[in-house]
Write an enzyme that holds these catalytic residues in place. Structure first.
Site, PDB file in Angstrom:
ATOM      1  N   LYS A 118       0.994  -1.179   0.055  1.00  0.00           N
ATOM      2  CA  LYS A 118       0.157   0.093  -0.071  1.00  0.00           C
ATOM      3  C   LYS A 118       0.724   1.360   0.105  1.00  0.00           C
ATOM      4  O   LYS A 118       0.518   2.196  -0.563  1.00  0.00           O
ATOM      5  CB  LYS A 118      -0.998   0.051   1.219  1.00  0.00           C
ATOM      6  CG  LYS A 118      -2.092  -1.037   1.178  1.00  0.00           C
ATOM      7  CD  LYS A 118      -3.368  -0.758   1.122  1.00  0.00           C
ATOM      8  CE  LYS A 118      -4.349  -1.513   0.877  1.00  0.00           C
ATOM      9  NZ  LYS A 118      -5.706  -1.726   1.769  1.00  0.00           N
ATOM     10  N   LYS A 200      -3.938  -9.982  -7.223  1.00  0.00           N
ATOM     11  CA  LYS A 200      -5.150 -10.061  -6.571  1.00  0.00           C
ATOM     12  C   LYS A 200      -6.457  -9.464  -7.105  1.00  0.00           C
ATOM     13  O   LYS A 200      -6.217  -8.081  -7.296  1.00  0.00           O
ATOM     14  CB  LYS A 200      -5.135 -10.009  -4.981  1.00  0.00           C
ATOM     15  CG  LYS A 200      -6.121 -10.310  -4.195  1.00  0.00           C
ATOM     16  CD  LYS A 200      -5.808  -9.814  -2.605  1.00  0.00           C
ATOM     17  CE  LYS A 200      -5.981  -8.283  -2.403  1.00  0.00           C
ATOM     18  NZ  LYS A 200      -6.362  -7.774  -1.320  1.00  0.00           N
ATOM     19  N   LYS A 203     -10.473  -3.942  -4.957  1.00  0.00           N
ATOM     20  CA  LYS A 203     -11.444  -3.004  -5.132  1.00  0.00           C
ATOM     21  C   LYS A 203     -10.864  -1.579  -5.849  1.00  0.00           C
ATOM     22  O   LYS A 203     -11.526  -0.580  -5.958  1.00  0.00           O
ATOM     23  CB  LYS A 203     -12.389  -2.739  -4.082  1.00  0.00           C
ATOM     24  CG  LYS A 203     -11.708  -2.458  -2.771  1.00  0.00           C
ATOM     25  CD  LYS A 203     -12.449  -2.691  -1.474  1.00  0.00           C
ATOM     26  CE  LYS A 203     -11.820  -3.324  -0.419  1.00  0.00           C
ATOM     27  NZ  LYS A 203     -12.802  -3.790   0.602  1.00  0.00           N
TER      28      LYS A 203
HETATM   29  P1  TYM Z   1     -10.425  -6.018   3.012  1.00  0.00           P
HETATM   30  O1  TYM Z   1     -11.649  -5.100   3.178  1.00  0.00           O
HETATM   31  O2  TYM Z   1      -9.251  -5.607   2.164  1.00  0.00           O
HETATM   32  O3  TYM Z   1     -11.013  -7.303   2.354  1.00  0.00           O
HETATM   33  C1  TYM Z   1     -12.026  -7.972   3.039  1.00  0.00           C
HETATM   34  C2  TYM Z   1     -12.184  -9.449   3.079  1.00  0.00           C
HETATM   35  O4  TYM Z   1     -12.086 -10.212   1.684  1.00  0.00           O
HETATM   36  C3  TYM Z   1     -11.122 -10.986   1.488  1.00  0.00           C
HETATM   37  N1  TYM Z   1     -10.527 -10.686   0.205  1.00  0.00           N
HETATM   38  C4  TYM Z   1     -10.500 -11.770  -0.794  1.00  0.00           C
HETATM   39  N2  TYM Z   1     -10.383 -13.059  -0.529  1.00  0.00           N
HETATM   40  C5  TYM Z   1     -10.198 -13.593  -1.620  1.00  0.00           C
HETATM   41  N3  TYM Z   1      -9.730 -13.238  -2.937  1.00  0.00           N
HETATM   42  C6  TYM Z   1      -9.556 -11.911  -3.092  1.00  0.00           C
HETATM   43  N4  TYM Z   1      -9.312 -11.386  -4.196  1.00  0.00           N
HETATM   44  C7  TYM Z   1      -9.924 -11.038  -2.074  1.00  0.00           C
HETATM   45  N5  TYM Z   1     -10.179  -9.688  -1.785  1.00  0.00           N
HETATM   46  C8  TYM Z   1     -10.405  -9.487  -0.506  1.00  0.00           C
HETATM   47  C9  TYM Z   1      -9.918 -10.435   2.493  1.00  0.00           C
HETATM   48  O5  TYM Z   1      -8.946 -11.125   2.844  1.00  0.00           O
HETATM   49  C10 TYM Z   1     -10.830 -10.043   3.551  1.00  0.00           C
HETATM   50  O6  TYM Z   1     -11.113 -11.178   4.292  1.00  0.00           O
HETATM   51  N6  TYM Z   1      -8.100  -5.546   7.273  1.00  0.00           N
HETATM   52  C11 TYM Z   1      -9.160  -6.326   6.509  1.00  0.00           C
HETATM   53  C12 TYM Z   1     -10.654  -5.663   7.164  1.00  0.00           C
HETATM   54  C13 TYM Z   1     -10.325  -5.836   8.468  1.00  0.00           C
HETATM   55  C14 TYM Z   1     -10.680  -7.293   9.323  1.00  0.00           C
HETATM   56  C15 TYM Z   1     -10.769  -7.182  10.882  1.00  0.00           C
HETATM   57  C16 TYM Z   1     -10.742  -8.609   8.997  1.00  0.00           C
HETATM   58  C17 TYM Z   1     -10.786  -5.123   9.514  1.00  0.00           C
HETATM   59  N7  TYM Z   1     -10.726  -5.691  10.787  1.00  0.00           N
HETATM   60  C18 TYM Z   1     -10.709  -8.103  11.595  1.00  0.00           C
HETATM   61  C19 TYM Z   1     -10.843  -9.783   9.917  1.00  0.00           C
HETATM   62  C20 TYM Z   1     -11.002  -9.364  11.522  1.00  0.00           C
HETATM   63  C21 TYM Z   1      -9.276  -5.852   5.424  1.00  0.00           C
HETATM   64  O7  TYM Z   1      -8.645  -4.627   4.865  1.00  0.00           O
HETATM   65  O8  TYM Z   1     -10.090  -6.456   4.382  1.00  0.00           O
END
Ligand code: TYM
Length: 337
Positions: A118, A200, A203
């Protein structure tokens, strides 16, 4: 309101409302959350505090937040069975985050690959929040005495750091935090971009190969038809040499329930020209009810707001119990008798 049982294990996860929900987050996360709601105490946040580590348009962030809640429900997360809430509505997250900062080493944060990625992408805004992000995520998890954290593979390193922080804290003060485990799905833990199977699906605006849950069917079909594959013609699962096709097979399996073998048999002797639209259609049908139900729910803001109010109330109650214990352990003075 969701009922919690002492006999059941607790699950917590979250997604940032920093963009539209993608097919990656659906297959890697939400789809699995839905399957867990009967057997676990489930808590899911919309991680808006995390979202502002990258600059957001305030009006758009508000809109995406409520849309994300509607999509959680439309994807099958029943507010009567799951605690659904906004991270910014429960101040204990930021409060515990601060305490945990003092039990996290700079060297540990320096190793986080997502921070490195990032910072490269947002070189003009490498803020302290971006760096500190995994500590807030640890607070999200540890506040609820979480057993399992269902996430895609990209979040595994953050959950491991959370365990290290919890271990360090427990080592000093006794068993304050339950030790959480990452819960990574066998299928679809890393859905790749349709236009670049090496990276990956994300968004971010730069990803033209991203499908979002609210995309129109014609756009979904067009993106699948243009999906980057390879110069062979054989539909075969080989994630090393055939990344594009293997990614499409993973998506196909998640959308239809077909095994890789069934997909290979159905498309034996047929080219990618038949396979790609087949996967596109499966995804259109998978997402159609989600899109329609999201649109319906968004017309009922009063209901969505009541879900958030109930969720915040329930989450705050649970979070406060852990936070009070942490404050007592570290030595903060309390006027409570
Ligand atoms: P975030 O918002 O980037 O993604 C949300 C969830 O979706 C999964 N994910 C994917 N899985 C498979 N293939 C992909 N291309 C893909 N893109 C996203 C991510 O692994 C995630 O599970 N830090 C976290 C959000 C968060 C969180 C938490 C998660 C905040 N607090 C506490 C677990 C526990 C994040 O940025 O996810």
């Amino acid at each position: 309101m969701a009922e919690f049982s002492k006999e059941k294990k607790t699950i917590l996860s979250g997604i940032k409302p920093s963009g539209e929900l993608t097919l990656g987050s659906y297959i890697g996360a939400i789809r699995n959350w839905k399957q867990l709601q009967e057997d676990y105490n489930c808590i899911y946040c919309i991680a808006d505090l995390h979202a502002i580590t990258v600059r957001q348009d305030p009006a758009l962030l508000r809109k995406r937040t409520i849309m994300q809640l509607a999509q959680y429900i439309a994807c099958g997360l029943d507010p009567e069975k799951n605690v659904l809430f906004l991270q910014s509505h429960v101040p204990a997250h930021a409060e515990l985050g601060w305490v945990l900062n003092c039990y996290t080493m700079v060297g540990e944060l320096n190793r986080m690959t997502q921070f490195k990625d990032k910072s490269a992408k947002h070189a003009d805004n490498i803020n302290a929040g971006l760096y500190d992000y995994p500590v807030l995520m640890a607070a999200d998890i540890l506040l609820y005495q979480t057993d399992l954290v269902p996430v895609g593979e990209d979040q595994k390193q953050h959950v491991e750091l959370c365990r290290d922080i919890a271990n360090r804290f427990n080592g000093v003060y006794g068993d304050v935090f339950k030790m959480p485990e990452p819960f990574i799905p066998k299928l679809g833990a890393r859905i790749m971009s349709l236009s670049d199977p090496e990276s990956k699906m994300s968004k971010s605006e730069s990803d033209a190969g991203c499908i979002t849950l609210l995309d129109r069917p014609e756009d979904i079909m067009a993106r699948f038809k243009r999906a980057v594959t390879d110069s062979e013609t054989c539909v075969r699962f080989d994630p090393v040499n055939k990344k594009g096709i293997s990614n499409l097979m993973t998506i196909c399996s998640a959308a239809t329930g077909m095994t890789f073998e069934q997909i290979e048999n159905q498309f034996a002797g047929k080219g990618y020209g038949e396979f790609k639209p087949f996967v596109g259609e499966a995804v259109v049908e998978l997402l159609r009810p989600v899109r329609e139900e999201t649109e319906r729910l968004l017309k009922d803001k009063a209901y969505l707001n009541s879900v958030l109010d109930n969720g915040a109330q329930q989450a705050s109650y649970l979070a406060r119990r852990t936070l009070s214990k942490v404050y007592r352990k570290v030595g903060f003075y309390s006027t409570d008798k």
